[in-house]
Design an enzyme around this catalytic site. Structure first.
Site, PDB file in Angstrom:
ATOM      1  N   ASP A 111      -8.246   0.079   6.507  1.00  0.00           N
ATOM      2  CA  ASP A 111      -8.115  -1.048   7.428  1.00  0.00           C
ATOM      3  C   ASP A 111      -6.774  -0.963   8.158  1.00  0.00           C
ATOM      4  O   ASP A 111      -6.522  -1.725   9.085  1.00  0.00           O
ATOM      5  CB  ASP A 111      -8.188  -2.369   6.665  1.00  0.00           C
ATOM      6  CG  ASP A 111      -9.615  -2.775   6.327  1.00  0.00           C
ATOM      7  OD1 ASP A 111     -10.489  -2.620   7.182  1.00  0.00           O
ATOM      8  OD2 ASP A 111      -9.847  -3.245   5.198  1.00  0.00           O
ATOM      9  N   LYS A 168       0.821  -1.209   0.000  1.00  0.00           N
ATOM     10  CA  LYS A 168       0.000   0.000   0.000  1.00  0.00           C
ATOM     11  C   LYS A 168       0.857   1.262   0.000  1.00  0.00           C
ATOM     12  O   LYS A 168       0.396   2.338  -0.405  1.00  0.00           O
ATOM     13  CB  LYS A 168      -0.919   0.022   1.219  1.00  0.00           C
ATOM     14  CG  LYS A 168      -1.992  -1.050   1.236  1.00  0.00           C
ATOM     15  CD  LYS A 168      -3.199  -0.639   0.438  1.00  0.00           C
ATOM     16  CE  LYS A 168      -4.358  -1.592   0.647  1.00  0.00           C
ATOM     17  NZ  LYS A 168      -5.571  -1.184  -0.067  1.00  0.00           N
TER      18      LYS A 168
END
Length: 399
Positions: free
Chosen positions: A123, A75
């Site tokens: 998340d 990410k």
């Protein structure tokens, strides 16, 4: 759950906008941006010949994103890249002319960035990337986290100076709340999922992920015959599959999307033939993949270039974490977080079923790529599940 892709668009060319977003020139631009990052280095590609032999395939490679840009997750490539792009675009608009990456730290660009707030739901890993990117350029960050995000992951994001906002409910609830508040306050939404009318910025996030595919193709002598990649909302799977379909054309590998069984929104979307929101049930241990509604852009791409979809259980993911920490033969140890080994879990499930194995054409000559999408981003949870602290596994890797 296993499905082959029966969508009418399967094997159709990507939409022009998606081909531009995930194409060679776009990936080269991402790599140029990365050269301006202080802690940039290619992540390692691990070869696991002993496990490949156990699984009855020719070769198994793991692209290990646990080392990416100091954040321990793939990410890191997406959110921070999108933040930098958006700041440079706003600086170009306000200041006139084309402001490029070389001017990122110029005082006049910093002044523009200081007036911007980047907002997203997460998340854990995407929020860290957005917060890191905002800190890098001098912008503010507001990160929305749902009830299931651990305190350890919240603290890891907060270390970049982001404003942390807790939201009741699931990841999808936090996405909606982040969009609502950001619109109200004039903040820039940097989401890794897309919805109707909001596609460009998630496309930039996905574009950032193409860098790891470029690296991988340089690191191998032969391209893979099969790729298994975990999904979440679908962004990483779509980015990897989309770029490979462009870079390798007719030689592209068989691409399999892997979902957690408890949050299988991509599998169910493939079953329905269109994007569907699934019911929220018992949480999955694969917390970074716990999404109940797919990204519209990701599904548009996957409907064309994914070949099959498979779901794995929590027990499969935990087993892979342990198996990678305690490898067979001379295979290297790998620290894989709860979601990191899901792609490998999908491969293991596929080869164990003769019908799935045959449907995918997996055999002794297959060269398979999986991506360890995260290291131990929650070290306490990792130790609970594996019985070894991540630094102990890391010490074995260093030897």
């Amino acid at each position: 759950m296993f499905l082959t892709n029966t969508h009418p668009d399967h094997n159709a060319p990507l939409e022009p906008v998606d081909a531009d977003t995930l194409g060679i020139a776009a990936a080269e631009s991402v790599e140029l941006f990365l050269t301006h990052r202080d802690n940039h280095a290619e992540t390692p590609l691990r070869s696991l010949p002993a496990m490949a032999s156990e699984l009855g395939i020719g070769a198994l490679h793991v692209k290990d994103e646990g080392y990416r840009l100091g954040l321990g997750s793939f990410k890191a490539l997406g959110g921070s890249y999108a933040v930098i792009r958006l700041v440079l675009e706003e600086a170009s608009r306000q200041l006139g002319g084309n402001i490029d990456i070389a001017e990122l730290h110029a005082p006049r660009v910093k002044a523009v960035a200081a007036g911007m707030t980047m907002a997203c739901a997460t998340d854990g890993n995407h929020g860290r990337s957005v917060a890191q990117g905002a800190e890098l350029v001098g912008a503010k960050a507001a990160i929305f986290v749902h009830a299931g995000v651990s305190d350890e992951r919240v603290a890891a994001i907060g270390r970049f100076g982001a404003q942390m906002i807790r939201v009741e409910g699931t990841y999808d609830d936090s996405v909606r709340e982040a969009a609502r508040v950001a619109t109200e306050k004039g903040w820039t939404i940097v989401s890794d999922t897309s919805w109707s009318g909001y596609e460009r910025i998630p496309g930039l996030v996905m574009q950032g992920y193409t860098a790891m595919v470029r690296e991988f193709l340089r690191q191998v002598s032969e391209p893979p015959t099969h790729v298994f990649v975990q999904a979440g909302v679908g962004g990483i799977a779509a980015a990897v599959a989309g770029h490979l379909s462009i870079a390798l054309a007719e030689k592209r590998p068989v691409f399999v999307v892997v979902d957690p069984a408890r949050a299988a929104c991509i599998v169910e979307t493939a079953r329905a033939g269109h994007p569907v929101k699934i019911a929220h049930g018992e949480p999955t241990v694969m917390a970074m993949l716990e999404c109940y509604e797919p990204s519209l852009v990701a599904w548009r791409i996957l409907s064309r270039v994914a070949d099959a979809f498979i779901a794995v259980d929590d027990e499969d993911a935990i087993s892979v974490m342990n198996r990678l920490a305690r490898p067979s033969g001379n295979d290297p140890a790998i620290v894989a977080g709860e979601s990191g080994g899901a792609g490998l879990a999908g491969l293991i499930r596929a080869v164990a079923d003769p019908e799935i194995r045959a449907a995918l054409g997996l055999n002794a000559t297959s060269r398979v790529l999986v991506i360890n999408t995260e290291g131990a981003t929650d070290p306490k949870r990792y130790t609970e599940l594996v019985g070894i602290a991540p630094e102990e596994v890391g010490a074995a890797i260093a030897k």
